[in-house]
Design a protein around this motif. Sequence first.
Motif, PDB file in Angstrom:
ATOM      1  N   SER A 226      -5.222  14.848  -5.972  1.00 24.74           N
ATOM      2  CA  SER A 226      -5.743  15.690  -7.048  1.00 24.74           C
ATOM      3  C   SER A 226      -5.699  14.929  -8.361  1.00 24.74           C
ATOM      4  N   ASP A 227      -6.893  14.648  -8.915  1.00 23.69           N
ATOM      5  CA  ASP A 227      -7.008  13.934 -10.187  1.00 23.69           C
ATOM      6  C   ASP A 227      -6.230  12.616 -10.143  1.00 23.69           C
ATOM      7  N   CYS A 228      -6.480  11.831  -9.095  1.00 21.47           N
ATOM      8  CA  CYS A 228      -5.820  10.538  -8.912  1.00 21.47           C
ATOM      9  C   CYS A 228      -6.838   9.405  -9.036  1.00 21.47           C
ATOM     10  N   SER A 229      -6.358   8.231  -9.411  1.00 19.92           N
ATOM     11  CA  SER A 229      -7.254   7.083  -9.557  1.00 19.92           C
ATOM     12  C   SER A 229      -6.588   5.821  -9.015  1.00 19.92           C
ATOM     13  N   ASN A 230      -7.433   4.844  -8.686  1.00 23.89           N
ATOM     14  CA  ASN A 230      -6.976   3.556  -8.160  1.00 23.89           C
ATOM     15  C   ASN A 230      -6.160   3.766  -6.887  1.00 23.89           C
ATOM     16  N   VAL A 231      -6.866   4.173  -5.837  1.00 26.29           N
ATOM     17  CA  VAL A 231      -6.216   4.571  -4.588  1.00 26.29           C
ATOM     18  C   VAL A 231      -6.788   3.762  -3.425  1.00 26.29           C
ATOM     19  N   LEU A 232      -5.908   3.298  -2.547  1.00 20.17           N
ATOM     20  CA  LEU A 232      -6.306   2.654  -1.301  1.00 20.17           C
ATOM     21  C   LEU A 232      -5.650   3.387  -0.143  1.00 20.17           C
ATOM     22  N   VAL A 233      -6.483   3.836   0.810  1.00 22.56           N
ATOM     23  CA  VAL A 233      -5.995   4.423   2.056  1.00 22.56           C
ATOM     24  C   VAL A 233      -6.538   3.551   3.182  1.00 22.56           C
ATOM     25  N   THR A 234      -5.658   2.909   3.941  1.00 27.67           N
ATOM     26  CA  THR A 234      -6.141   1.948   4.919  1.00 27.67           C
ATOM     27  C   THR A 234      -5.324   1.983   6.203  1.00 27.67           C
ATOM     28  N   GLY A 235      -6.017   1.768   7.315  1.00 27.46           N
ATOM     29  CA  GLY A 235      -5.360   1.601   8.598  1.00 27.46           C
ATOM     30  C   GLY A 235      -4.516   2.781   9.034  1.00 27.46           C
ATOM     31  N   SER A 236      -4.923   3.997   8.686  1.00 27.19           N
ATOM     32  CA  SER A 236      -4.072   5.158   8.912  1.00 27.19           C
ATOM     33  C   SER A 236      -4.713   6.163   9.865  1.00 27.19           C
ATOM     34  N   TYR A 237      -3.871   7.059  10.410  1.00 28.24           N
ATOM     35  CA  TYR A 237      -4.297   8.039  11.406  1.00 28.24           C
ATOM     36  C   TYR A 237      -3.929   9.432  10.925  1.00 28.24           C
ATOM     37  N   PHE A 238      -4.904  10.364  11.018  1.00 24.33           N
ATOM     38  CA  PHE A 238      -4.691  11.736  10.565  1.00 24.33           C
ATOM     39  C   PHE A 238      -5.113  12.694  11.673  1.00 24.33           C
ATOM     40  N   ASP A 239      -4.218  13.601  12.027  1.00 22.62           N
ATOM     41  CA  ASP A 239      -4.509  14.665  12.987  1.00 22.62           C
ATOM     42  C   ASP A 239      -4.009  15.950  12.341  1.00 22.62           C
ATOM     43  N   CYS A 240      -4.929  16.738  11.794  1.00 19.31           N
ATOM     44  CA  CYS A 240      -4.548  17.776  10.841  1.00 19.31           C
ATOM     45  C   CYS A 240      -5.112  19.142  11.198  1.00 19.31           C
ATOM     46  N   GLY A 241      -4.368  20.183  10.819  1.00 11.18           N
ATOM     47  CA  GLY A 241      -4.816  21.552  10.996  1.00 11.18           C
ATOM     48  C   GLY A 241      -5.806  21.997   9.958  1.00 11.18           C
ATOM     49  N   ASP A 242      -5.974  21.196   8.900  1.00 11.73           N
ATOM     50  CA  ASP A 242      -6.980  21.477   7.870  1.00 11.73           C
ATOM     51  C   ASP A 242      -7.624  20.144   7.501  1.00 11.73           C
ATOM     52  N   ASP A 243      -8.100  19.991   6.272  1.00 11.08           N
ATOM     53  CA  ASP A 243      -8.813  18.764   5.902  1.00 11.08           C
ATOM     54  C   ASP A 243      -7.937  17.525   6.095  1.00 11.08           C
ATOM     55  N   GLY A 244      -8.569  16.435   6.545  1.00 10.25           N
ATOM     56  CA  GLY A 244      -7.820  15.203   6.780  1.00 10.25           C
ATOM     57  C   GLY A 244      -7.429  14.515   5.486  1.00 10.25           C
ATOM     58  N   ILE A 245      -8.432  14.016   4.739  1.00 10.74           N
ATOM     59  CA  ILE A 245      -8.219  13.380   3.437  1.00 10.74           C
ATOM     60  C   ILE A 245      -9.068  14.145   2.438  1.00 10.74           C
ATOM     61  N   CYS A 246      -8.463  14.590   1.340  1.00  9.60           N
ATOM     62  CA  CYS A 246      -9.176  15.516   0.459  1.00  9.60           C
ATOM     63  C   CYS A 246      -8.906  15.224  -1.015  1.00  9.60           C
ATOM     64  N   PRO A 247      -9.720  14.389  -1.662  1.00  7.95           N
ATOM     65  CA  PRO A 247      -9.643  14.279  -3.117  1.00  7.95           C
ATOM     66  C   PRO A 247     -10.119  15.570  -3.781  1.00  7.95           C
ATOM     67  N   LYS A 248      -9.409  16.004  -4.813  1.00  4.16           N
ATOM     68  CA  LYS A 248      -9.735  17.231  -5.539  1.00  4.16           C
ATOM     69  C   LYS A 248      -9.622  16.960  -7.030  1.00  4.16           C
ATOM     70  N   SER A 249     -10.180  17.868  -7.830  1.00  3.10           N
ATOM     71  CA  SER A 249     -10.032  17.751  -9.277  1.00  3.10           C
ATOM     72  C   SER A 249      -9.850  19.130  -9.889  1.00  3.10           C
ATOM     73  N   TYR A 250      -8.687  19.335 -10.515  1.00  2.00           N
ATOM     74  CA  TYR A 250      -8.363  20.589 -11.177  1.00  2.00           C
ATOM     75  C   TYR A 250      -8.538  20.503 -12.686  1.00  2.00           C
ATOM     76  N   LYS A 251      -8.855  19.320 -13.202  1.00  2.00           N
ATOM     77  CA  LYS A 251      -8.938  19.118 -14.654  1.00  2.00           C
ATOM     78  C   LYS A 251      -9.965  18.024 -14.944  1.00  2.00           C
ATOM     79  N   PRO A 252     -10.307  17.812 -16.204  1.00  2.00           N
ATOM     80  CA  PRO A 252     -11.345  16.811 -16.521  1.00  2.00           C
ATOM     81  C   PRO A 252     -11.018  15.391 -16.074  1.00  2.00           C
ATOM     82  N   ALA A 253      -9.763  15.083 -15.816  1.00  2.00           N
ATOM     83  CA  ALA A 253      -9.394  13.711 -15.449  1.00  2.00           C
ATOM     84  C   ALA A 253     -10.180  13.218 -14.242  1.00  2.00           C
TER      85      ALA A 253
END
Length: 543
Positions: A226-253
């Motif tokens: 949420s409102d994050c920058s300069n991110v690397l997600v690599t070589g990873s495994y996700f098994d999820c009951g909802d969204d796997g990877i989810c960028p969000k924005s709650y503010k202007p950032a």
Amino acid sequence: MTFSTLGRRWTFTAFSVWRGHQPIRRLTLGAAAVRLLACAFLSAATGFAQKPQQSVFDVLAYGAKGDGVTVDTAALQRAVDACAEAGGGRVYVHGGAFITGTIELKSNVSLYIENGSSLVSIFGTEQKLHRALLLAEDQHNVVIEGHGEIIGYGGKGPRPTDKANGADDRPFVLLFERCKDVKVEGVTVRNSANWTCRFNDCSDLVFSQIRVISRVEPNNDGLDLSDCSNVLVTGSYFDCGDDGICPKSYKPAGCHNIIITNCQIKSESNGIKFGTKSKGSFTDISISNCVIRDTRLSGIALEAADGGTIERINLSNITMHNVNGSIFLCTEQRDKNAGPGHIKDVLISNVLADGVGEWKPDTSVWYFKVPFDQRIGCVISGMPDSVIENVVIDNMRFVFHGGGTLEDAAIVPPEKRNIYPEFNMYGITPAYGFWMRHVKNIKFHRVTADYINTDARPAFVLDDAEGVEIMGFDALTSAKASSVIRLINGRDISISNCFPRTSETPYLAVEGAASKNVVMLNNNFSRIKTPSLVAPEAKTALK
């Protein structure tokens, strides 16, 4: 004395220091000096200086038991605090299962969880977590690493009546807020009572070779940025009951400079989703070399619903299997005071997706979610006042569920505002493959569409489209369908270099009084009887 480095043999003996022609002093190098000099040679030869040894703070030395019974919260926190007070180092977790409440991580602390060891959430009416199992606020240079496990208390409490969102007051496993320079590497994170890993207002993040397995609650997102920058997600495994990877924005950032690569994702909702919360912008995003499978909603969803802009997005080298919505782009206006969202400058290339619509519910989980209609194709839909523009779609092959009827082909999906956006929000699409509405400057190159079940709908429907270039499109089409491509109120449309399969169906149908400047060139229509079919109100559109 001799010493070998990098295949070279160095010999050190006593030697003399001379002034003029006379020796002043005879120096003899001892073993320690030889080692020091050898290290200097090695550093010069390789270009690397020796890394300072990291201080280690063994949690057992601070009173932790790791017996799977004792609550080790205080001992674990003492080890973290001591490490931080010493200026940083490694907190070493090893030798068992450590039952713990909330641990507050500090700057310059590396939490190392050894293979075979775990941090396990406490659970009970008198022992509740404070927001998260591992919590960091306003910290920097924090590392979680190793090959051990971090286990939340999801699935241990009473089942909530809300199967979509879970219970109230649900802690995360990882919660980082306003942190910088964070690395999570190698660990497995399991069974959250809420979203599994949540990062708010953070920057300079690396997630490498992690496993997030969290399917015990209905809202088990894997990684929320949420409102994050300069991110690397690599070589990873996700098994999820909802969204796997989810960028969000709650503010202007907003969210900026994100790379997601070489990941595998399985989800009861979306594989990778931008939004739905989208007040700020999402810019400079690259998603590549990912495998998405057995996913109930979209494989990749770009959803601009709260006034923000999604732009400069590159999606490439993606494979999907049994993913319902596959690719979904939409602008919406969920909050009338925020204005519509916007999507532009998106490149989608090298995508293979089979079994689109073939997802089956996972009945092994108590909250299992019902599937949507299998006749929903890929959707790219803007709004009249917020078109999706400047999108390149290149080199893609899709196999859809199909099964649509002539009645389905006649559907006019309603305009949508003020709702929660998902790929199924428009219902059954009038195309079995690709339905695009309110779009501008779209390049649709080298795309193949097939279906599993015979379908009477066109493969591709464009509605209120301007500046679209279709090149090298190939699609399986039923003889019952009105056309392969259906164009409604299209302006400045080019269709070229297509070699359609044998069909009784017209290749292009043009409708709508607003249609104009439709051009077909360099196509091979030798296998079909009717290249185009133009409605009376659009009779001047085809050039």
